[in-house]
Design a protein around this motif. Structure first.
Motif, PDB file in Angstrom:
ATOM      1  N   ASP A  32      35.170  12.462  35.071  1.00  0.00           N
ATOM      2  CA  ASP A  32      34.999  11.214  35.569  1.00  0.00           C
ATOM      3  C   ASP A  32      36.419  10.738  36.053  1.00  0.00           C
ATOM      4  N   SER A  33      37.525  11.285  35.409  1.00  0.00           N
ATOM      5  CA  SER A  33      38.930  10.756  36.099  1.00  0.00           C
ATOM      6  C   SER A  33      39.204  11.366  37.184  1.00  0.00           C
ATOM      7  N   CYS A  34      38.891  12.741  37.365  1.00  0.00           N
ATOM      8  CA  CYS A  34      39.544  13.589  38.586  1.00  0.00           C
ATOM      9  C   CYS A  34      38.590  14.110  39.511  1.00  0.00           C
ATOM     10  N   ARG A  35      37.340  13.613  39.269  1.00  0.00           N
ATOM     11  CA  ARG A  35      36.342  14.037  40.295  1.00  0.00           C
ATOM     12  C   ARG A  35      35.952  15.549  40.518  1.00  0.00           C
ATOM     13  N   LEU A  36      36.528  16.174  39.350  1.00  0.00           N
ATOM     14  CA  LEU A  36      36.302  17.814  39.420  1.00  0.00           C
ATOM     15  C   LEU A  36      35.156  18.052  39.039  1.00  0.00           C
ATOM     16  N   THR A  37      34.476  19.276  39.422  1.00  0.00           N
ATOM     17  CA  THR A  37      33.232  19.725  39.001  1.00  0.00           C
ATOM     18  C   THR A  37      33.376  20.789  37.966  1.00  0.00           C
ATOM     19  N   ALA A  38      32.750  20.805  36.692  1.00  0.00           N
ATOM     20  CA  ALA A  38      32.779  21.452  35.640  1.00  0.00           C
ATOM     21  C   ALA A  38      31.547  22.095  35.210  1.00  0.00           C
ATOM     22  N   VAL A  39      31.457  23.200  34.753  1.00  0.00           N
ATOM     23  CA  VAL A  39      30.565  24.040  34.037  1.00  0.00           C
ATOM     24  C   VAL A  39      30.815  24.532  32.708  1.00  0.00           C
ATOM     25  N   MET A  40      30.072  24.118  31.625  1.00  0.00           N
ATOM     26  CA  MET A  40      30.115  24.628  30.419  1.00  0.00           C
ATOM     27  C   MET A  40      29.226  25.251  29.781  1.00  0.00           C
ATOM     28  N   VAL A  41      29.504  26.386  29.216  1.00  0.00           N
ATOM     29  CA  VAL A  41      28.460  27.098  28.372  1.00  0.00           C
ATOM     30  C   VAL A  41      28.574  26.670  26.825  1.00  0.00           C
ATOM     31  N   THR A  42      27.373  26.218  26.354  1.00  0.00           N
ATOM     32  CA  THR A  42      27.634  26.095  24.958  1.00  0.00           C
ATOM     33  C   THR A  42      26.129  26.426  24.422  1.00  0.00           C
ATOM     34  N   ASP A  43      26.312  26.062  22.860  1.00  0.00           N
ATOM     35  CA  ASP A  43      25.202  26.151  22.062  1.00  0.00           C
ATOM     36  C   ASP A  43      24.837  24.929  21.361  1.00  0.00           C
ATOM     37  N   ASP A  44      25.804  23.958  21.518  1.00  0.00           N
ATOM     38  CA  ASP A  44      25.718  22.666  20.732  1.00  0.00           C
ATOM     39  C   ASP A  44      25.256  21.486  21.302  1.00  0.00           C
TER      40      ASP A  44
END
Length: 249
Positions: A196-208
């Protein structure tokens, strides 16, 4: 499909952070070239006919049973592994600068927060660093030593350290048992704030499901295929989707 589906975007759109067009991967290499050591590499059909497009400035969570292709997908998105078939495109037209959020144990415990962030972002100007601090919720902790931070704050610092390099893609992975639930939630909160702050693109693997609910969209994998997607879903809906997919695995 659950919720309001935003992905995949139509193939061929120019404003993509990355796009996978009918990507298949027979095996994840075990030669150390992959960014994430994928336990998905066992057997064949690590990824099968994956088509996916994500616009810049989005946060995407990837979920699925063990060996469903999550680590393989992250490596292909980062350009660390070449698919067996299909194509991968990035907004820059070239393999992107990708940063992977490492474990908090790698943080120098006696260093101050600002030393960790500003050493990593040595070429970033003050405005970029300010957005990183605020996005990670560390503005008022800049002068504190890493050892004095809570576990959640250290996890957000691990995100901030990589975000300060201004990568094209910010990647993170969480496998069952590798982090406490509170640290996983701190990781997803840090990624959400940074996106939200830096307008980066993020991808996260999670099981939660709680962590995944902070993402703009959730992608569900099973046996190397995208079998469901949800945008703006709450933890209850994500849990239900994941439970159904786990029963089919």
């Amino acid at each position: 499909m659950a919720g309001h589906v935003e992905y995949p975007d139509p193939v061929g759109r120019p404003d993509m952070a990355f796009a996978l067009d009918d990507v298949s991967l027979d095996a994840l290499p075990l030669d150390g070239m992959s960014m994430i050591n994928g336990r998905d590499a066992m057997g064949s059909g690590v990824l099968r006919n994956v088509t996916l497009g994500v616009r810049p400035g989005r946060f995407v969570a990837v979920m699925g049973p063990p060996r469903s292709g999550k680590s393989a997908l992250l490596n292909v998105i980062a350009g660390m592994v070449k698919p067996t078939s299909g194509s991968v495109r990035w907004g820059t037209g070239e393999k992107p600068e990708a940063a992977f959020v490492g474990p908090v144990e790698e943080l120098p415990r006696q260093a101050r927060v600002r030393e960790v962030v500003e050493q990593s972002g040595s070429h970033a100007d003050a405005s970029v660093l300010s957005r990183v601090y605020h996005g990670a919720g560390l503005w008022w902790s800049r002068r504190r030593r890493v050892a004095a931070l809570s576990a959640a704050a250290r996890q957000r610092l691990a995100v901030a350290r990589e975000a300060a390099t201004a990568p094209a893609l910010l990647l993170a992975a969480h496998e069952p048992g590798s982090r406490a639930v509170r640290e996983m939630n701190a990781l997803s909160a840090g990624l959400r704030g940074i996106v939200d702050s830096c307008r980066l693109t993020a991808v996260m693997v999670t099981d939660d499901p709680v962590a995944a609910a902070r993402a703009d969209s959730v992608i569900f994998l099973r046996r190397g295929e995208i079998v469901d997607m949800a945008a703006g879903a709450d933890p209850g809906l994500i849990h239900a989707c994941l439970a159904r997919i786990n029963r089919l695995a």
